[in-house]
Each structure stands twice: as C-alpha cells, then as structure tokens.
Design a protein around this motif. Structure first.
Motif, PDB file in Angstrom:
ATOM      1  N   TRP A 247       1.151  -1.233  -0.167  1.00 22.15           N
ATOM      2  CA  TRP A 247       0.054  -0.491  -0.172  1.00 22.15           C
ATOM      3  C   TRP A 247       0.981   1.292   0.038  1.00 22.15           C
ATOM      4  O   TRP A 247       1.612   1.240   0.621  1.00 22.15           O
ATOM      5  N   ALA A 248       0.326   2.253  -0.926  1.00 26.51           N
ATOM      6  CA  ALA A 248       0.624   3.254  -0.659  1.00 26.51           C
ATOM      7  C   ALA A 248       0.687   3.743   0.624  1.00 26.51           C
ATOM      8  O   ALA A 248       0.356   4.298   1.169  1.00 26.51           O
ATOM      9  N   GLN A 249       1.911   4.930   1.135  1.00 24.99           N
ATOM     10  CA  GLN A 249       2.554   5.461   2.568  1.00 24.99           C
ATOM     11  C   GLN A 249       2.130   7.224   2.438  1.00 24.99           C
ATOM     12  O   GLN A 249       2.943   7.577   1.754  1.00 24.99           O
ATOM     13  N   ILE A 296      -6.428  -9.360  -4.172  1.00 23.66           N
ATOM     14  CA  ILE A 296      -6.999  -8.588  -2.753  1.00 23.66           C
ATOM     15  C   ILE A 296      -8.024  -8.299  -2.826  1.00 23.66           C
ATOM     16  O   ILE A 296      -9.463  -7.965  -4.038  1.00 23.66           O
ATOM     17  N   PRO A 297      -9.290  -9.357  -2.044  1.00 23.23           N
ATOM     18  CA  PRO A 297     -10.183  -8.859  -1.928  1.00 23.23           C
ATOM     19  C   PRO A 297     -11.406  -8.284  -1.754  1.00 23.23           C
ATOM     20  O   PRO A 297     -10.295  -6.622  -1.730  1.00 23.23           O
ATOM     21  N   GLY A 298     -12.189  -7.295  -2.571  1.00 22.53           N
ATOM     22  CA  GLY A 298     -12.507  -6.201  -3.143  1.00 22.53           C
ATOM     23  C   GLY A 298     -13.301  -5.827  -1.708  1.00 22.53           C
ATOM     24  O   GLY A 298     -12.933  -4.177  -1.225  1.00 22.53           O
ATOM     25  N   SER A 299     -13.396  -6.523  -0.453  1.00 25.12           N
ATOM     26  CA  SER A 299     -14.332  -5.745   0.508  1.00 25.12           C
ATOM     27  C   SER A 299     -12.592  -5.265   1.538  1.00 25.12           C
ATOM     28  O   SER A 299     -12.705  -4.050   1.716  1.00 25.12           O
ATOM     29  N   ILE A 300     -11.205  -6.029   1.314  1.00 27.91           N
ATOM     30  CA  ILE A 300     -10.291  -5.240   1.846  1.00 27.91           C
ATOM     31  C   ILE A 300      -9.562  -3.651   0.532  1.00 27.91           C
ATOM     32  O   ILE A 300      -9.128  -2.530   1.812  1.00 27.91           O
ATOM     33  N   TYR A 304      -9.380   0.032   2.831  1.00 29.22           N
ATOM     34  CA  TYR A 304      -7.941   0.349   2.769  1.00 29.22           C
ATOM     35  C   TYR A 304      -8.676   1.948   1.680  1.00 29.22           C
ATOM     36  O   TYR A 304      -8.229   3.269   2.006  1.00 29.22           O
ATOM     37  N   ALA A 305      -9.884   2.110   0.553  1.00 27.08           N
ATOM     38  CA  ALA A 305     -10.120   3.157   0.280  1.00 27.08           C
ATOM     39  C   ALA A 305     -10.642   4.237   0.531  1.00 27.08           C
ATOM     40  O   ALA A 305     -10.011   5.495   0.273  1.00 27.08           O
ATOM     41  N   LEU A 306     -11.213   4.359   1.760  1.00 25.18           N
ATOM     42  CA  LEU A 306     -12.301   5.087   2.832  1.00 25.18           C
ATOM     43  C   LEU A 306     -10.769   5.823   3.462  1.00 25.18           C
ATOM     44  O   LEU A 306     -11.020   6.438   4.133  1.00 25.18           O
ATOM     45  N   GLU A 307      -9.458   4.930   3.649  1.00 26.11           N
ATOM     46  CA  GLU A 307      -8.728   5.997   4.819  1.00 26.11           C
ATOM     47  C   GLU A 307      -7.949   6.725   3.625  1.00 26.11           C
ATOM     48  O   GLU A 307      -6.528   6.561   3.860  1.00 26.11           O
ATOM     49  N   ASN A 308      -8.246   6.449   2.631  1.00 23.79           N
ATOM     50  CA  ASN A 308      -7.477   7.419   1.225  1.00 23.79           C
ATOM     51  C   ASN A 308      -5.703   6.793   1.215  1.00 23.79           C
ATOM     52  O   ASN A 308      -4.895   6.784   0.862  1.00 23.79           O
ATOM     53  N   LYS A 309      -5.943   5.097   1.016  1.00 26.42           N
ATOM     54  CA  LYS A 309      -4.689   4.671   0.617  1.00 26.42           C
ATOM     55  C   LYS A 309      -5.116   2.919  -0.658  1.00 26.42           C
ATOM     56  O   LYS A 309      -5.911   2.416  -0.597  1.00 26.42           O
ATOM     57  N   VAL A 310      -4.172   3.563  -0.996  1.00 29.44           N
ATOM     58  CA  VAL A 310      -4.217   2.932  -2.776  1.00 29.44           C
ATOM     59  C   VAL A 310      -2.932   1.677  -2.669  1.00 29.44           C
ATOM     60  O   VAL A 310      -2.239   1.759  -2.384  1.00 29.44           O
ATOM     61  N   PRO A 311      -3.521   0.317  -3.336  1.00 23.32           N
ATOM     62  CA  PRO A 311      -2.030  -0.439  -3.612  1.00 23.32           C
ATOM     63  C   PRO A 311      -1.101   0.103  -4.750  1.00 23.32           C
ATOM     64  O   PRO A 311      -1.504   1.521  -5.459  1.00 23.32           O
ATOM     65  N   ILE A 312       0.076  -0.347  -4.376  1.00 27.85           N
ATOM     66  CA  ILE A 312       1.000   0.085  -5.372  1.00 27.85           C
ATOM     67  C   ILE A 312       1.675  -0.587  -6.754  1.00 27.85           C
ATOM     68  O   ILE A 312       1.103  -1.870  -6.751  1.00 27.85           O
TER      69      ILE A 312
END
Length: 312
Positions: A247-249, A296-300, A304-312
C-alpha cells in the motif's frame, strides 16, 4: 532514526539509538518452543505469559508513577504471573527506572514502558547489543533474533523534489511538502559501525528478505550503514528477495519521483532503492515478491480506500 514519541523523549537526554522498533520486533520474536524449554511452561501458560509481556511492554503513561508497584498496577501487570526467572529479571528493570540517575528523569515524561525497560537493560549490560540480547533471552526470544544495524545515534534527513531538506524522521513524516521524496540521508553522530553480529548473520544467512516497511524511514537507512549492503552482496549463496510494499504510504510512496503521474509502482520502489543505496540494487536481491490486485478481496480494497490508501 526514529525521533518521535517516547523514543524522541529518550533521545533528548541519552546517547541511544531509536528503541521503539526494537521493542516491537522483540515482542514479535517471542517463541512458544523457547518458553516451553527455558521456563517449562505448558501451552496455556505460554499464552498467559505472552499476554502479560505485551501489556507490560506496550503500557504508556503520561504522569510520573509514584513507585514501581504503582507503575505495574497502572499497567495492569502482575509479575508473579510470569515464570520466576523472567519475573525477577523484569522486576529488576522496573526498579532500575526508580534508582538509576540516568533513567530517573524519564519518569517525568510521557513514555512507553517497554522503551524504558529496554533502555534499563542496555544500561545494565553497559552495551546496546548486549542489552538487547539479554532482554530477548529473558522474555523468550532467541538472544540473537533482534540486532540493531548500528549502535551509533543518527538523524534522518529527507530531500524532496523541490530541493527542500527536512531534518528528523518525525518532522519529515508530518511535513506538508506537496513534492515526492528524492533522497534520504543518515547523519551519524560518529563514524558508524555495523555490529559484528549483524555482519555475521548476513554472511551465514540462507535467506535474506527485504521485508515490507516504510521505504525511506525504515529500509533504506539501514542499507546506508557502511558495510551492510556490501555484506549482502558478498553472500552469494542466499536466496535474496524483495517483498514489495502493498500500500502507498503518505509522505513516502504516495508521490512518484521524476514523473507527473501520481500512482506509485513497484518500479518506483526499485528506483528509490537504486538512488539511495550505495552501489544501487545490484547484488542485493534477485527475486521480487508482489501481490496481484486480483488476489486482494474487494472488501479489503474498499476498507483501505476509505482511508485514502491505494495499492502500489
């Protein structure tokens, strides 16, 4: 190079390295089998011991505790629930906080108790590595399981793409800079030396993992300690693998270097290593472990999207 929170308070007075991460890794290195063998505990006693240790080491206080007994009461810890040798050793560390002239002033500041216990172990053994090894053995981790990359105090400096240089890990982590990180530098208080135990472990290793972690504040600085990167290159037997961050930090991998696009890729991770490690990435690892987005399950992803975090 951690200089925030409880660790930062310790560094104001004492010539130590950042202890917070060492505390975390010590706790995660406790082994069920070692507790069985060293203290004769059954499975239920192992779980109870682990729970007491986590409460003790993660307890935080804001006001000065009146006494060792009051401190343990506030932490909700009864050392008599621990095996005799372990309880006696930890009790001695707690007592040292109230009797050692170097440690006594720390009780007037907000602290994580585990950091203070680690500092007391280091002062008791009169050396950083010896103190870490002694405490590891006491709580049920292998004595050599955790070792700092250097015992030389240091400060992190972060250079951003607009040419601004920020000193201090905590300060850089809270900087509103609007530009990607270009480079990081470690400013050592003296000529740094990697402990022989670290270099020996790297030399003897069958597997060397570059684990996920904060790219610019956890992984790269270690590899800037003279001798460590070369020791990894010199081990030609080991499987060497980079486990890519998932995840992008914020403040580290949320902006890309040298391009207009915002999305951070694994290639950007490699580029950051190459720019910031003496000698680049050659010989450090041959394999890269990445997780495909489809796995990665959609729920996860949504959480993370709700916390403004996106995968690398």
């Amino acid at each position: 190079t951690d200089d925030g929170g409880s660790t930062g308070e310790l560094l104001k007075d004492l010539p130590l390295i950042g202890l917070g991460d060492i505390r975390h890794v010590l706790l995660s290195s406790i082994r069920q089998q070692k507790l069985h063998q060293q203290y004769g505990l059954d499975d239920e006693e192992v779980l109870r011991t682990s729970a007491v240790l986590h409460r003790l080491f993660n307890h935080r206080f804001e006001a000065r505790p009146r006494s060792p007994h009051a401190l343990l009461d506030d932490a909700g810890v009864d050392l008599t629930l621990l095996p005799d040798g372990m309880g006696h050793g930890l009790s001695g560390l707690v007592e040292a906080l109230f009797s050692d002239d170097a440690l006594l002033p720390q009780l007037d500041r907000p602290h994580c108790l585990g950091n203070l216990l680690l500092a007391a172990a280091i002062f008791g053994q009169k050396e950083v590595v010896a103190g870490v090894f002694w405490l590891a053995d006491l709580i049920g981790a292998n004595p050599g399981a955790v070792c700092p990359c250097t015992t030389t105090p240091a400060r992190l400096k972060v250079l951003y793409g607009n040419g601004v240089l920020v000193s201090g890990e905590f300060k850089s982590g809270h900087a509103r800079r609007g530009y990607p990180v270009d480079r990081v530098f470690v400013e050592f208080a003296a000529t740094p030396q990697a402990p022989s135990q670290v270099l020996d472990a790297i030399s003897e290793a069958d597997i060397i993992l570059f684990a996920p972690g904060s790219l610019f504040t956890s992984i790269v600085p270690i590899l800037q300690v003279p001798g460590i990167a070369q020791a990894i290159r010199n081990n030609r037997r080991a499987l060497k693998m980079l486990v890519a961050n998932l995840w992008a930090q914020a403040g580290e991998t949320d902006m890309t270097h040298g391009e207009q696009r915002q999305r951070f890729h694994v290639s950007d991770l490699l580029g950051a290593y190459h720019r910031n490690i003496p000698g680049g990435v050659e010989g450090l690892f041959e394999q890269i472990l990445v997780l495909g987005l489809r796995d990665i399950p959609g729920s996860i992803l949504q959480s993370y999207a709700l916390e403004n975090k996106v995968p690398i």
